[in-house]
Design a protein around this motif. Structure first.
Motif, PDB file in Angstrom:
ATOM      1  N   PHE A  80       0.815  -1.211   0.000  1.00 22.96           N
ATOM      2  CA  PHE A  80       0.000   0.000   0.000  1.00 22.96           C
ATOM      3  C   PHE A  80       0.854   1.269   0.000  1.00 22.96           C
ATOM      4  CE2 PHE A  80      -3.364  -2.938   0.951  1.00 22.96           C
ATOM      5  CZ  PHE A  80      -4.478  -2.351   0.394  1.00 22.96           C
ATOM      6  N   ALA A 105      -0.367   4.922   1.071  1.00 20.88           N
ATOM      7  CA  ALA A 105      -1.796   5.056   0.787  1.00 20.88           C
ATOM      8  C   ALA A 105      -2.567   5.504   2.020  1.00 20.88           C
ATOM      9  CB  ALA A 105      -2.347   3.716   0.314  1.00 20.88           C
ATOM     10  N   MET A 106      -3.676   6.173   1.760  1.00 19.23           N
ATOM     11  CA  MET A 106      -4.669   6.383   2.804  1.00 19.23           C
ATOM     12  C   MET A 106      -5.733   5.330   2.551  1.00 19.23           C
ATOM     13  SD  MET A 106      -4.847  10.510   2.998  1.00 19.23           S
ATOM     14  CE  MET A 106      -3.464  11.441   3.683  1.00 19.23           C
ATOM     15  N   ALA A 107      -5.750   4.336   3.403  1.00 16.51           N
ATOM     16  CA  ALA A 107      -6.603   3.185   3.129  1.00 16.51           C
ATOM     17  C   ALA A 107      -6.969   2.481   4.428  1.00 16.51           C
ATOM     18  CB  ALA A 107      -5.881   2.218   2.195  1.00 16.51           C
ATOM     19  N   GLY A 108      -8.005   1.669   4.340  1.00 20.51           N
ATOM     20  CA  GLY A 108      -8.428   0.873   5.486  1.00 20.51           C
ATOM     21  C   GLY A 108      -9.673   0.108   5.110  1.00 20.51           C
ATOM     22  N   GLY A 109     -10.292  -0.501   6.084  1.00 20.79           N
ATOM     23  CA  GLY A 109     -11.503  -1.254   5.778  1.00 20.79           C
ATOM     24  C   GLY A 109     -12.123  -1.790   7.044  1.00 20.79           C
ATOM     25  N   GLN A 110     -13.421  -2.056   6.979  1.00 15.79           N
ATOM     26  CA  GLN A 110     -14.081  -2.531   8.191  1.00 15.79           C
ATOM     27  C   GLN A 110     -14.140  -4.042   8.208  1.00 15.79           C
ATOM     28  OE1 GLN A 110     -18.341  -1.510   8.439  1.00 15.79           O
ATOM     29  NE2 GLN A 110     -18.163  -0.756   6.364  1.00 15.79           N
ATOM     30  N   GLU A 126     -17.968   2.648   1.437  1.00 14.78           N
ATOM     31  CA  GLU A 126     -17.262   3.528   2.363  1.00 14.78           C
ATOM     32  C   GLU A 126     -16.863   4.811   1.633  1.00 14.78           C
ATOM     33  OE1 GLU A 126     -14.038   1.959   4.640  1.00 14.78           O
ATOM     34  OE2 GLU A 126     -15.139   0.161   5.234  1.00 14.78           O
ATOM     35  N   PRO A 147     -18.346  -1.579   0.201  1.00 10.05           N
ATOM     36  CA  PRO A 147     -18.740  -1.326   1.586  1.00 10.05           C
ATOM     37  C   PRO A 147     -17.673  -1.766   2.590  1.00 10.05           C
ATOM     38  CG  PRO A 147     -20.405  -2.595   0.393  1.00 10.05           C
ATOM     39  CD  PRO A 147     -19.168  -2.606  -0.430  1.00 10.05           C
ATOM     40  N   PHE A 148     -16.605  -2.386   2.123  1.00 13.65           N
ATOM     41  CA  PHE A 148     -15.670  -3.039   3.047  1.00 13.65           C
ATOM     42  C   PHE A 148     -14.286  -2.418   3.092  1.00 13.65           C
ATOM     43  CE2 PHE A 148     -18.463  -6.183   0.962  1.00 13.65           C
ATOM     44  CZ  PHE A 148     -19.303  -6.414   2.031  1.00 13.65           C
ATOM     45  N   MET A 149     -14.022  -1.473   2.211  1.00 13.68           N
ATOM     46  CA  MET A 149     -12.642  -1.002   2.085  1.00 13.68           C
ATOM     47  C   MET A 149     -12.636   0.409   1.506  1.00 13.68           C
ATOM     48  SD  MET A 149      -9.472  -2.681   1.954  1.00 13.68           S
ATOM     49  CE  MET A 149      -7.875  -1.958   1.673  1.00 13.68           C
ATOM     50  N   TYR A 150     -11.651   1.190   1.918  1.00 13.10           N
ATOM     51  CA  TYR A 150     -11.425   2.446   1.200  1.00 13.10           C
ATOM     52  C   TYR A 150      -9.953   2.560   0.854  1.00 13.10           C
ATOM     53  CZ  TYR A 150      -9.160   4.881   5.132  1.00 13.10           C
ATOM     54  OH  TYR A 150      -8.290   5.252   6.115  1.00 13.10           O
ATOM     55  N   VAL A 151      -9.689   3.053  -0.327  1.00 15.68           N
ATOM     56  CA  VAL A 151      -8.332   3.417  -0.757  1.00 15.68           C
ATOM     57  C   VAL A 151      -8.478   4.739  -1.494  1.00 15.68           C
ATOM     58  CG1 VAL A 151      -6.325   2.831  -2.157  1.00 15.68           C
ATOM     59  CG2 VAL A 151      -7.601   1.009  -1.014  1.00 15.68           C
ATOM     60  N   SER A 156     -15.819   6.144   6.356  1.00 12.72           N
ATOM     61  CA  SER A 156     -17.050   5.687   6.990  1.00 12.72           C
ATOM     62  C   SER A 156     -17.017   4.185   7.232  1.00 12.72           C
ATOM     63  CB  SER A 156     -18.259   6.045   6.117  1.00 12.72           C
ATOM     64  OG  SER A 156     -18.142   5.460   4.839  1.00 12.72           O
ATOM     65  N   HIS A 157     -17.706   3.789   8.276  1.00 16.19           N
ATOM     66  CA  HIS A 157     -18.039   2.386   8.498  1.00 16.19           C
ATOM     67  C   HIS A 157     -19.546   2.293   8.323  1.00 16.19           C
ATOM     68  CE1 HIS A 157     -14.292   1.010  11.022  1.00 16.19           C
ATOM     69  NE2 HIS A 157     -13.985   1.381   9.791  1.00 16.19           N
ATOM     70  N   THR A 158     -19.959   1.547   7.321  1.00 19.57           N
ATOM     71  CA  THR A 158     -21.389   1.544   7.013  1.00 19.57           C
ATOM     72  C   THR A 158     -22.167   0.494   7.800  1.00 19.57           C
ATOM     73  OG1 THR A 158     -20.905   0.120   5.133  1.00 19.57           O
ATOM     74  CG2 THR A 158     -21.050   2.485   4.709  1.00 19.57           C
ATOM     75  N   ARG A 159     -21.444  -0.520   8.293  1.00 20.11           N
ATOM     76  CA  ARG A 159     -22.142  -1.598   9.001  1.00 20.11           C
ATOM     77  C   ARG A 159     -21.530  -1.906  10.360  1.00 20.11           C
ATOM     78  NH1 ARG A 159     -24.628  -4.587   4.588  1.00 20.11           N
ATOM     79  NH2 ARG A 159     -23.935  -3.606   2.669  1.00 20.11           N
ATOM     80  N   SER A 160     -20.560  -1.141  10.758  1.00 21.33           N
ATOM     81  CA  SER A 160     -19.913  -1.429  12.038  1.00 21.33           C
ATOM     82  C   SER A 160     -19.713  -0.128  12.816  1.00 21.33           C
ATOM     83  CB  SER A 160     -18.576  -2.145  11.822  1.00 21.33           C
ATOM     84  OG  SER A 160     -17.703  -1.340  11.059  1.00 21.33           O
ATOM     85  N   THR A 193      -7.797  -3.891   9.782  1.00 16.57           N
ATOM     86  CA  THR A 193      -7.245  -3.363   8.518  1.00 16.57           C
ATOM     87  C   THR A 193      -6.926  -1.883   8.645  1.00 16.57           C
ATOM     88  OG1 THR A 193      -8.642  -4.941   7.358  1.00 16.57           O
ATOM     89  CG2 THR A 193      -7.662  -3.209   6.027  1.00 16.57           C
TER      90      THR A 193
END
Lengths: 91, 136
Positions: A55, A86-91, B22, B47-51, B77-81, B88
């Motif tokens: 990343f 990168a500016m990145a992440g995930g739920q 997101e 909905p699970f990741m942003y880059v 944003s976290h749309t479901r949590s 991550t």
């Protein structure tokens, strides 16, 4: 030596410099030289195995190195590299 | 971080516009007070990741630097949590100084905004430090 532009996020790790010079015939060699001279940058952009984090983006003269030959991309004295985590992440 | 209700609303509106994906963007400011919200493109569009688009990221960071402002926060944003960093989020937190702001739409009628300092290289249990967000 190539010029490496240091974004604000890595500037403290580079002793506050906006640009640094680093020696190497390709992107990988330049990054290795950079991380040897500034270990704090290496801590930010390398994995625990010493590989460039997937990343972290690298641009050579504004061209994405991944779309060229990635770390094998040849560079020379007139080339400018930009490292951009990168500016990145995930739920 | 101090955030005016208008800027907080800008982040929430962006999150709702991108829902169920997101959203992401930056918050500029001075002395811990937000002055601008700069929405950006999530190149993942899921909905699970942003880059954040890297070129847009660089442009926005330069805009903030050139204007004499600080990069106060990176938001997504976290749309479901809940508004709490995921594994991550921590693993990809390359930016130690700006806050990571998370807006949760888990309860769509009651968005929640929280902010954290993230240190990916810190020991487990010490990587996430919540910071207050004062909205007024």
């Amino acid at each position: 030596m190539s010029t490496v532009k240091i974004p604000p996020v890595l500037r403290q790790a580079a002793g506050g410099e906006r640009t640094v010079e680093a020696k190497g015939a390709n992107v990988g060699e330049v990054l290795t030289a950079l991380c040897e001279a500034h270990p704090a940058i290496g801590k930010q952009i390398l994995t625990s195995d010493g590989e460039l984090h997937k990343f972290v983006n690298v641009y050579v003269n504004d061209e994405d190195a991944r779309l060229m030959q990635w770390t094998d991309t040849p560079v020379g004295d007139d080339d400018t590299l930009l490292i951009l985590p990168a500016m990145a992440g995930g739920q | 971080m101090k955030l005016s209700p208008g800027l907080a609303e800008t982040i929430i509106v962006h999150a709702r516009e991108e829902f169920p994906n997101e959203c992401c963007g930056l918050v500029a400011g001075r002395d811990g007070v937000a002055t601008r919200v700069l929405p950006a493109i999530n190149t993942e569009g899921t909905p699970f990741m942003y880059v954040m688009d890297p070129r847009e990221q660089m442009d926005l960071m330069e805009q903030i630097e050139d204007s004499g402002e600080d990069l106060l926060a990176i938001y997504h944003s976290h749309t479901r949590s809940a508004a709490y960093p995921s594994k991550t989020d921590v693993e990809l937190a390359f930016f130690a100084e700006p806050l990571y702001v998370i807006v949760s739409l888990q309860d769509e009628n009651t968005p929640v905004i929280r902010a954290f300092h993230l240190e990916r290289s810190a020991a487990e249990g010490e990587q996430i430090t919540e910071q207050p967000v004062e909205i007024n």
